[in-house]
Motif scaffolding. Structure first.
Motif, mmCIF file in Angstrom:
data_model
loop_
_atom_site.group_PDB
_atom_site.id
_atom_site.type_symbol
_atom_site.label_atom_id
_atom_site.label_comp_id
_atom_site.label_asym_id
_atom_site.label_seq_id
_atom_site.Cartn_x
_atom_site.Cartn_y
_atom_site.Cartn_z
ATOM 1 N N UNK A 103 2.862 -1.948 -4.785
ATOM 2 C CA UNK A 103 2.215 -1.842 -4.831
ATOM 3 C C UNK A 103 1.336 -2.569 -3.025
ATOM 4 N N UNK A 104 0.137 -2.296 -2.856
ATOM 5 C CA UNK A 104 -0.445 -2.808 -1.440
ATOM 6 C C UNK A 104 -1.325 -3.899 -1.437
ATOM 7 N N UNK A 105 -1.541 -4.642 -0.857
ATOM 8 C CA UNK A 105 -2.253 -5.877 -0.596
ATOM 9 C C UNK A 105 -3.788 -4.608 -0.243
ATOM 10 N N UNK A 106 -4.546 -5.166 -0.925
ATOM 11 C CA UNK A 106 -5.827 -4.725 -0.770
ATOM 12 C C UNK A 106 -6.157 -2.616 -1.630
ATOM 13 N N UNK A 107 -5.380 -2.596 -2.169
ATOM 14 C CA UNK A 107 -5.195 -1.249 -2.453
ATOM 15 C C UNK A 107 -5.180 -1.033 -3.863
ATOM 16 N N UNK A 108 -6.550 0.366 -4.704
ATOM 17 C CA UNK A 108 -6.403 -0.183 -5.446
ATOM 18 C C UNK A 108 -4.998 1.012 -6.030
ATOM 19 N N UNK A 109 -4.479 0.822 -6.920
ATOM 20 C CA UNK A 109 -3.292 1.287 -8.041
ATOM 21 C C UNK A 109 -3.937 1.453 -9.782
ATOM 22 N N UNK A 110 -4.485 2.823 -9.625
ATOM 23 C CA UNK A 110 -4.026 3.284 -10.983
ATOM 24 C C UNK A 110 -3.176 3.786 -11.984
ATOM 25 N N UNK A 141 -5.610 -4.356 -8.127
ATOM 26 C CA UNK A 141 -6.366 -3.918 -7.154
ATOM 27 C C UNK A 141 -5.663 -5.540 -6.151
ATOM 28 N N UNK A 142 -4.490 -5.225 -5.702
ATOM 29 C CA UNK A 142 -4.428 -6.863 -4.669
ATOM 30 C C UNK A 142 -4.698 -7.769 -4.678
ATOM 31 N N UNK A 143 -5.030 -9.454 -3.934
ATOM 32 C CA UNK A 143 -5.534 -9.443 -3.339
ATOM 33 C C UNK A 143 -5.403 -9.382 -1.834
ATOM 34 N N UNK A 144 -5.805 -9.229 -0.452
ATOM 35 C CA UNK A 144 -5.633 -8.760 1.182
ATOM 36 C C UNK A 144 -4.095 -9.670 1.193
ATOM 37 N N UNK A 145 -4.162 -10.966 0.751
ATOM 38 C CA UNK A 145 -3.310 -12.368 1.426
ATOM 39 C C UNK A 145 -2.436 -12.197 0.538
ATOM 40 N N UNK A 146 -1.782 -11.101 -0.461
ATOM 41 C CA UNK A 146 -1.063 -11.581 -1.791
ATOM 42 C C UNK A 146 0.280 -11.009 -0.307
ATOM 43 N N UNK A 147 1.530 -11.603 -0.573
ATOM 44 C CA UNK A 147 2.988 -11.511 0.530
ATOM 45 C C UNK A 147 3.373 -10.441 0.263
ATOM 46 N N UNK A 148 3.767 -9.831 0.735
ATOM 47 C CA UNK A 148 4.574 -8.618 1.084
ATOM 48 C C UNK A 148 6.534 -9.171 0.262
ATOM 49 N N UNK A 164 10.125 3.825 -27.701
ATOM 50 C CA UNK A 164 10.233 2.657 -27.575
ATOM 51 C C UNK A 164 9.262 1.842 -28.007
ATOM 52 N N UNK A 165 8.745 0.626 -28.605
ATOM 53 C CA UNK A 165 7.702 -0.448 -28.194
ATOM 54 C C UNK A 165 7.323 -1.763 -27.045
ATOM 55 N N UNK A 166 7.769 -0.392 -26.686
ATOM 56 C CA UNK A 166 7.385 -1.940 -24.930
ATOM 57 C C UNK A 166 7.553 -0.742 -23.648
ATOM 58 N N UNK A 167 7.436 -1.139 -22.735
ATOM 59 C CA UNK A 167 7.818 -0.560 -21.470
ATOM 60 C C UNK A 167 7.795 -1.956 -20.509
ATOM 61 N N UNK A 168 8.676 -1.773 -19.305
ATOM 62 C CA UNK A 168 8.692 -3.203 -18.655
ATOM 63 C C UNK A 168 9.040 -2.083 -16.950
ATOM 64 N N UNK A 169 8.397 -3.280 -16.310
ATOM 65 C CA UNK A 169 7.632 -2.801 -15.143
ATOM 66 C C UNK A 169 8.014 -3.461 -13.740
ATOM 67 N N UNK A 170 7.840 -3.765 -12.987
ATOM 68 C CA UNK A 170 8.454 -4.348 -12.039
ATOM 69 C C UNK A 170 7.299 -4.531 -10.578
ATOM 70 N N UNK A 171 6.051 -5.099 -10.257
ATOM 71 C CA UNK A 171 5.429 -4.047 -9.428
ATOM 72 C C UNK A 171 5.851 -5.119 -8.049
ATOM 73 N N UNK A 172 5.918 -4.182 -6.930
ATOM 74 C CA UNK A 172 6.807 -4.477 -5.840
ATOM 75 C C UNK A 172 5.584 -4.369 -4.453
ATOM 76 N N UNK A 173 5.733 -5.829 -4.035
ATOM 77 C CA UNK A 173 4.183 -5.443 -2.599
ATOM 78 C C UNK A 173 5.249 -5.443 -1.299
ATOM 79 N N UNK A 174 4.680 -4.242 -0.813
ATOM 80 C CA UNK A 174 4.642 -3.028 0.275
ATOM 81 C C UNK A 174 3.613 -3.145 0.936
ATOM 82 N N UNK A 175 3.710 -3.759 2.225
ATOM 83 C CA UNK A 175 2.245 -3.268 2.478
ATOM 84 C C UNK A 175 1.933 -1.914 3.503
ATOM 85 N N UNK A 176 2.334 -0.935 2.720
ATOM 86 C CA UNK A 176 1.808 0.177 3.675
ATOM 87 C C UNK A 176 1.647 1.764 2.057
#
Length: 354
Positions: A103-110, A141-148, A164-176
């Motif tokens: 994900x990236x600051x200020x950009x929506x992910x669906x 929609x991550x905040x615009x000031x979230x740290x990369x 499977x009963x659940x799915x595990x994800x890790x959101x990694x903040x990238x600038x672009x």
């Protein structure tokens, strides 16, 4: 998912979620991609909170209806559109294995799930300006000031109790490099999905082969002005340039700052030459770059020169060469540069070409 009885992504595959902040009583105007099949946004969950939430729900419903009426043209997608859709496969054999989502600051992910979700467990919600939850859809929609480089855990707890009963994800903040739309598959993949993957792999192989041929042709040409003229990169009008030092918009960052920016344009190529000042106590080397236009379309550079790192507390030169979509694509653009892992990113706005 056997044959045509399985669910289909529909128009949700080619849609982007864009949120714009208006001045109507502090409320936000939202655009929502038209989804059908299993990927319908559960607007009833939003309507139960407050009078203002009800009003907001009707706005979302109206935008979704207008998007749906856009017609069959939205189903026509080229290969570049397909590349913007990410895919995550989860199975009972790999339950508990985390999958990364950028994900990236200020950009929506669906995020679209093929199975109903009973609960979305998201850590660090304070890092997001907006989180919208549906039965099988999550909009972030991550905040615009979230740290990369920030890593946040997201768990999907499915509603039917099957494995499977659940799915595990890790959101990694990238600038672009945000993944704007990601599809999560929980059931065994169908023959159609394998065929789709084969088509994507063939497209990637074709692009790699074209790049190899381009490099071979480049090595066979002479250097200098003779090479530019022989390749058709430069025509009779030569190379035009524009000094943006007084007009580009800097992003205030203490560690890195852009001193000077000049853009160049020839017949088929464009380039950006920038002088960067580093105040870091470690060396900095650009590992990636992106040029983003006003619609969110990204142009990746053909190369970044030089490959040497900029020394701590020193000044360095960076040159990017690009192929813009058309001769009329003059800007403005936003230039983003980042080091390994998306760290210490630099953003420069109002980049234009002559």
């Amino acid at each position: 998912m056997p044959g045509d009885s399985g669910w289909r992504w529909g128009r949700a595959r080619n849609a982007h979620l864009e949120w714009e902040y208006g001045g109507h009583g502090g409320r936000q105007e939202h655009g929502l991609p038209a989804c059908r099949g299993p990927f319908r946004v559960n607007l009833c969950l939003l309507a139960a909170r407050s009078h203002e939430a009800v009003a907001f729900t009707w706005k979302v419903a109206l935008v979704a209806a207008l998007t749906l009426s856009a017609g069959a043209a939205a189903q026509v997608r080229d290969a570049s559109d397909e590349e913007g859709v990410g895919r995550i496969d989860v199975s009972a054999e790999r339950e508990g294995t985390p999958h990364e989502l950028t994900v990236s600051p200020g950009l929506a992910t669906l995020l679209l799930s093929d199975s109903p979700v009973a609960r979305w467990e998201l850590t660090g919600r304070e890092n997001f300006r907006r989180v919208m939850e549906g039965t099988d859809t999550l909009a972030l929609l991550p905040r615009s000031d979230v740290k990369e480089g920030t890593r946040l855990k997201l768990t999907l707890v499915f509603a039917d109790g099957a494995a499977p009963a659940r799915a595990e994800l890790v959101l990694v903040v990238h600038p672009a490099l945000a993944q704007r739309q990601v599809e999560l598959y929980r059931h065994p993949r169908s023959m159609e999905s394998y065929q789709q993957e084969v088509r994507q792999l063939r497209a990637e192989v074709g692009r790699a082969q074209a790049e190899v041929e381009r490099l071979r042709a480049t090595q066979a040409r002479p250097d200098g002005l003779t090479g530019l003229l022989a390749s058709g990169v430069m025509m009779d009008e030569g190379v035009a340039f524009r000094d943006l030092t007084l007009t580009f918009q800097r992003t205030q960052k203490e560690a890195l700052s852009m001193r000077r920016v000049t853009t160049f344009r020839a017949a088929t190529r464009a380039a950006i030459r920038a002088t960067l000042q580093s105040h870091l106590d470690v060396s900095w080397r650009p590992m990636g770059a992106a040029l983003v236009d006003g619609t969110g379309r990204t142009v990746s550079p053909l190369g970044i020169w030089p490959q040497e790192a900029i020394a701590p507390d020193a000044e360095g030169l960076i040159i990017l060469e690009l192929e813009l979509p058309s001769s009329k694509a003059l800007g403005p653009y936003t230039l983003k540069l980042w080091a390994e892992g998306g760290m210490h990113a630099v953003t420069v706005r109002n980049i234009s070409f002559p």
